[in-house]
Scaffold this motif. Sequence first.
Motif, mmCIF file in Angstrom:
data_model
loop_
_atom_site.group_PDB
_atom_site.id
_atom_site.type_symbol
_atom_site.label_atom_id
_atom_site.label_comp_id
_atom_site.label_asym_id
_atom_site.label_seq_id
_atom_site.Cartn_x
_atom_site.Cartn_y
_atom_site.Cartn_z
ATOM 1 N N GLU A 238 2.521 -4.533 -16.581
ATOM 2 C CA GLU A 238 3.562 -4.481 -15.572
ATOM 3 C C GLU A 238 2.937 -4.035 -14.349
ATOM 4 O OE1 GLU A 238 6.499 -1.337 -15.693
ATOM 5 O OE2 GLU A 238 7.870 -2.547 -14.431
ATOM 6 N N ARG A 239 3.244 -4.702 -13.204
ATOM 7 C CA ARG A 239 2.692 -4.153 -11.759
ATOM 8 C C ARG A 239 3.479 -4.523 -10.711
ATOM 9 N NH1 ARG A 239 -0.007 -1.403 -14.566
ATOM 10 N NH2 ARG A 239 -2.160 -0.868 -14.437
ATOM 11 N N ARG A 240 3.457 -3.753 -9.641
ATOM 12 C CA ARG A 240 4.231 -4.049 -8.381
ATOM 13 C C ARG A 240 3.858 -5.532 -8.271
ATOM 14 N NH1 ARG A 240 7.051 -1.240 -5.119
ATOM 15 N NH2 ARG A 240 7.072 -1.724 -2.800
ATOM 16 N N MET A 241 4.778 -6.370 -7.716
ATOM 17 C CA MET A 241 4.610 -7.639 -7.148
ATOM 18 C C MET A 241 5.205 -8.129 -6.001
ATOM 19 S SD MET A 241 4.297 -9.822 -10.537
ATOM 20 C CE MET A 241 3.305 -9.414 -12.080
ATOM 21 N N ARG A 242 4.676 -8.520 -5.024
ATOM 22 C CA ARG A 242 5.338 -8.937 -3.884
ATOM 23 C C ARG A 242 5.630 -10.392 -3.703
ATOM 24 N NH1 ARG A 242 9.088 -6.186 -3.277
ATOM 25 N NH2 ARG A 242 8.960 -5.719 -0.955
ATOM 26 N N CYS A 243 4.680 -11.146 -4.383
ATOM 27 C CA CYS A 243 4.550 -12.510 -4.095
ATOM 28 C C CYS A 243 4.584 -13.421 -5.473
ATOM 29 C CB CYS A 243 3.512 -12.785 -3.122
ATOM 30 S SG CYS A 243 2.034 -12.932 -4.091
ATOM 31 N N GLY A 244 4.126 -12.941 -6.547
ATOM 32 C CA GLY A 244 4.137 -13.739 -7.811
ATOM 33 C C GLY A 244 2.981 -14.837 -7.683
ATOM 34 N N THR A 245 2.309 -15.061 -6.656
ATOM 35 C CA THR A 245 1.496 -16.477 -6.643
ATOM 36 C C THR A 245 -0.129 -15.877 -6.294
ATOM 37 O OG1 THR A 245 2.213 -16.364 -4.296
ATOM 38 C CG2 THR A 245 3.200 -17.932 -5.623
ATOM 39 N N HIS A 247 -1.273 -13.638 -4.194
ATOM 40 C CA HIS A 247 -1.913 -13.374 -2.840
ATOM 41 C C HIS A 247 -1.577 -11.934 -2.174
ATOM 42 C CE1 HIS A 247 -1.025 -18.001 -2.442
ATOM 43 N NE2 HIS A 247 -2.167 -17.634 -2.480
ATOM 44 N N CYS A 248 -0.540 -11.299 -2.316
ATOM 45 C CA CYS A 248 -0.219 -9.982 -1.954
ATOM 46 C C CYS A 248 -1.005 -8.988 -2.353
ATOM 47 C CB CYS A 248 1.360 -9.746 -2.147
ATOM 48 S SG CYS A 248 1.671 -9.010 -3.962
ATOM 49 N N GLY A 249 -1.752 -9.144 -3.414
ATOM 50 C CA GLY A 249 -2.842 -8.120 -3.881
ATOM 51 C C GLY A 249 -2.257 -6.940 -4.543
ATOM 52 N N HIS A 250 -0.912 -6.821 -4.672
ATOM 53 C CA HIS A 250 -0.334 -5.485 -5.403
ATOM 54 C C HIS A 250 -0.479 -5.432 -6.684
ATOM 55 C CE1 HIS A 250 2.252 -3.549 -2.028
ATOM 56 N NE2 HIS A 250 1.713 -4.558 -1.352
ATOM 57 N N CYS A 251 -0.579 -6.244 -7.422
ATOM 58 C CA CYS A 251 -0.720 -6.484 -8.948
ATOM 59 C C CYS A 251 -2.088 -6.399 -9.467
ATOM 60 C CB CYS A 251 0.130 -7.518 -9.370
ATOM 61 S SG CYS A 251 -0.432 -9.143 -9.293
ATOM 62 N N GLN A 252 -2.900 -6.193 -8.439
ATOM 63 C CA GLN A 252 -4.250 -6.192 -9.143
ATOM 64 C C GLN A 252 -4.663 -5.182 -9.912
ATOM 65 O OE1 GLN A 252 -7.530 -7.958 -5.953
ATOM 66 N NE2 GLN A 252 -5.590 -7.156 -4.809
ATOM 67 N N ILE A 253 -5.349 -5.546 -11.131
ATOM 68 C CA ILE A 253 -5.994 -4.708 -12.014
ATOM 69 C C ILE A 253 -7.273 -4.948 -12.307
ATOM 70 C CG2 ILE A 253 -6.262 -3.679 -14.444
ATOM 71 C CD1 ILE A 253 -3.019 -4.376 -14.849
ATOM 72 N N GLY A 254 -8.456 -4.298 -11.448
ATOM 73 C CA GLY A 254 -10.036 -4.752 -11.478
ATOM 74 C C GLY A 254 -9.672 -6.399 -10.749
ATOM 75 N N ALA A 255 -10.407 -7.051 -11.747
ATOM 76 C CA ALA A 255 -10.411 -8.463 -11.214
ATOM 77 C C ALA A 255 -9.275 -9.318 -11.674
ATOM 78 C CB ALA A 255 -11.747 -9.243 -11.568
ATOM 79 N N LYS A 256 -8.105 -8.730 -11.906
ATOM 80 C CA LYS A 256 -7.060 -9.578 -12.745
ATOM 81 C C LYS A 256 -5.920 -9.520 -11.992
ATOM 82 C CE LYS A 256 -9.549 -10.607 -16.362
ATOM 83 N NZ LYS A 256 -10.017 -11.984 -16.535
ATOM 84 N N PHE A 257 -5.537 -10.725 -11.453
ATOM 85 C CA PHE A 257 -4.041 -10.713 -10.853
ATOM 86 C C PHE A 257 -2.828 -10.688 -11.995
ATOM 87 C CE2 PHE A 257 -6.605 -12.162 -7.324
ATOM 88 C CZ PHE A 257 -6.037 -11.494 -6.265
ATOM 89 N N VAL A 258 -2.147 -9.541 -12.155
ATOM 90 C CA VAL A 258 -1.215 -9.711 -13.181
ATOM 91 C C VAL A 258 -0.341 -10.766 -13.044
ATOM 92 C CG1 VAL A 258 0.827 -8.366 -14.299
ATOM 93 C CG2 VAL A 258 -1.310 -7.177 -13.511
ATOM 94 N N CYS A 259 0.241 -11.370 -11.909
ATOM 95 C CA CYS A 259 1.039 -12.445 -11.863
ATOM 96 C C CYS A 259 0.412 -13.718 -12.218
ATOM 97 C CB CYS A 259 1.405 -12.195 -10.379
ATOM 98 S SG CYS A 259 0.140 -12.677 -8.977
ATOM 99 N N GLN A 260 -0.870 -14.083 -11.695
ATOM 100 C CA GLN A 260 -1.287 -15.128 -11.955
ATOM 101 C C GLN A 260 -2.299 -15.022 -13.459
ATOM 102 O OE1 GLN A 260 -1.042 -18.427 -10.377
ATOM 103 N NE2 GLN A 260 0.985 -17.196 -10.021
ATOM 104 N N ASP A 261 -2.905 -14.248 -13.503
ATOM 105 C CA ASP A 261 -3.920 -14.063 -14.982
ATOM 106 C C ASP A 261 -3.046 -13.657 -16.057
ATOM 107 O OD1 ASP A 261 -6.114 -14.838 -13.172
ATOM 108 O OD2 ASP A 261 -6.455 -12.876 -12.504
ATOM 109 N N GLY A 262 -1.937 -12.988 -15.694
ATOM 110 C CA GLY A 262 -1.180 -12.341 -16.874
ATOM 111 C C GLY A 262 0.097 -12.922 -16.725
ATOM 112 N N PRO A 263 1.309 -12.217 -16.903
ATOM 113 C CA PRO A 263 1.394 -10.617 -17.164
ATOM 114 C C PRO A 263 0.918 -10.577 -18.490
ATOM 115 C CG PRO A 263 3.742 -11.878 -17.066
ATOM 116 C CD PRO A 263 2.635 -12.736 -16.695
ATOM 117 N N ILE A 264 0.814 -11.380 -19.359
ATOM 118 C CA ILE A 264 0.058 -11.280 -20.867
ATOM 119 C C ILE A 264 -1.148 -11.413 -20.864
ATOM 120 C CG2 ILE A 264 0.571 -12.093 -23.382
ATOM 121 C CD1 ILE A 264 3.056 -11.254 -21.764
ATOM 122 N N PHE A 265 -1.981 -10.332 -21.370
ATOM 123 C CA PHE A 265 -3.356 -10.406 -21.213
ATOM 124 C C PHE A 265 -3.665 -9.906 -22.899
ATOM 125 C CE2 PHE A 265 -2.819 -8.791 -17.084
ATOM 126 C CZ PHE A 265 -3.505 -9.834 -16.313
#
Lengths: 278, 355
Positions: A238-245, A247-265
């Motif tokens: 779970e991370r803060r997300m502003r766009c879901g697509t 772009h907004c950068g908030h949900c990044q964990i290292g090289a992963k975008f939680v919104c697009q590469d996750g949220p399941i990892f």
Amino acid sequence: MVMPDTLAFKTARIVDIFQETAEIRSYFLSLEEEEDFQFTPGQFNMLGLPGVEEAAISFSSLAQPGNNFFMHTIACVGNVTSLIERMEIDGKLLIRGPFGYGWPTEEIVGKDILLVAGGVGLAPLRPFLLYCLEKRNQINNLYLVYGARTPEEMVFQKDLMDWQKKEEISTIYCVDKLPEYSSLLPNVGLVTHFLEDLQIDLSRALVCMCGPEIMMRFVARKLLLQGYSEKDLYLAMERRMRCGTGHCGHCQIGAKFVCQDGPIFQYPDIKPFADTML
Amino acid sequence: MPKDAFVIEKNQFSSWLKKLQESFQLIGPVEKEGHFVFSLIEEVNDLVMDYDTTMLGPRKFIFLPEEKICTIYQKDQGFTIKKVQDVPGQLLIGVHSCDLHAILVLDKVFLLKSFQDHNYRLRRENTLIMALNCTKVCPTCFCSSMGTGPFVELDKGFDFLLTDCGESYLIESFSEKAKDLLLPLNLPQADDSLFKKKEQLFQELKGRFIKNLDTTNLVQTLLENQDHPVWQRTAEERCLGCTNCTMVCPTCFCFNVKDKISFDLKECDRVRYWDSCQELHFAEVHGANYRSSRKARLRQFVTHKLATWVEQFGCFGCIGCGRCMYWCPTHIDLTEMAKEVQKSNFKRMREDGYA
């Protein structure tokens, strides 16, 4: 190829509301313009209202072919969710989605599946659990270990009781504190105390967990000590997300975008990066 | 020698720009309070083409510091959405190679992953880029190390390329639009000697760089050293958490979203504005802040630009313009941090039993 636009808004109508706990409700929604709305277990929507922007909320229901109903289970703690809390049946939400990669539904055949959830973390796991029950003949053993602070804070109480009675799934419910009476008869203790003595063959194990990150940290470590392989562990981040697509950068964990590469990892994909509790 | 290369006298160049001003908004470098900035050009003579570097890169004209995403109208029966539709055609003049690479990096972020950003696409499609081969080396810039300059060595993603040859420019076109705009000028073709001169300028300039960064194995080295003491020390001793680095960085793409509602509550402008990973609340969710320490935020900036970006977008997020360290109040230098990690690779040293 025309790529999807970031501003594909949809209007959803609140069909029904269930009070799950004091601050958690489930909203049964249907899309206004679309007859068919498909999504996979573990995916999420950006739920929004004019004035409070959007929040990322996972689906807590399993998509049914040919219809446009879906459910979100929401802890009313933020700007968006507190406003949604005040809405009534027939209220309209502005949504975008579905986004993200969900649970490993392709991986379940022949597996011993262990689901571990904490608190409202059962919500994103529920569609996967229902999916597993649907495909029950394809999988071997199915476990749910679910923990909450008190029995009152457990979500989907009706489901929990159903699953407790079912032979298809073995359930272990646990709480920090047990009141005098509880219909669920949960154990006392943390979820990590109930991960041993399960009939799980490590060579065909599949573990999916969702809950506070600190819970997932200890569940993962405990399981790894028990000999589970890192790649068999799946976690919902779970991370803060502003766009879901992406772009907004908030949900990044290292090289992963939680919104697009996750949220399941898969555990090894997310473990190497800093700024998680894993 | 490319076919579409011409010579244009500087006087003629100016009068041509004045003509283009009728159909485009011209954006270019001008002087402002002792620094250079990219700005909307009203008077073509204000352009300063021999600038060294600007305060902000030209990203602010494609990915605006604050812009409306859409307007949401609320009615009894639901919502009506109006997206941003009309943006002016613009020509970015005098974009150095580093900044051109920065725009191409942003293209990867906003256009080439699974979703296309509506506003960015709209503005990018209505933007022509006239790149300019850089002639100055700044004390803080290191584009030659990052493979992004000082001369433009790309063949697509922009429209024109200028090289300053004294009294005239060598102008090369790299798009159909650019060809069409040059056609009516009937310019003389550039000959071999000009390209030789260009090559000579390039070689001279390459040798003058003061700052360097060895990018061999950099990604792996940084990712292996996320707990290196340099992050903690630099953050504690020098980082003020002011977010300047991310504001001036030409590849930073993070944004936040804010709704602005009309007084009658019927209309809502959804606005986005540049956000910064250096800001305390950036990674906050209910009940947790995943980067609550300055150390974590500083490490995020450096390792993102120089390491994790490569997995995300296939290129470095740093284009070596040096703005972050120039505008940092305490001049924190990301190349110095990277070098310190390279010098004392703790992961390796631990494995070898030294640390």
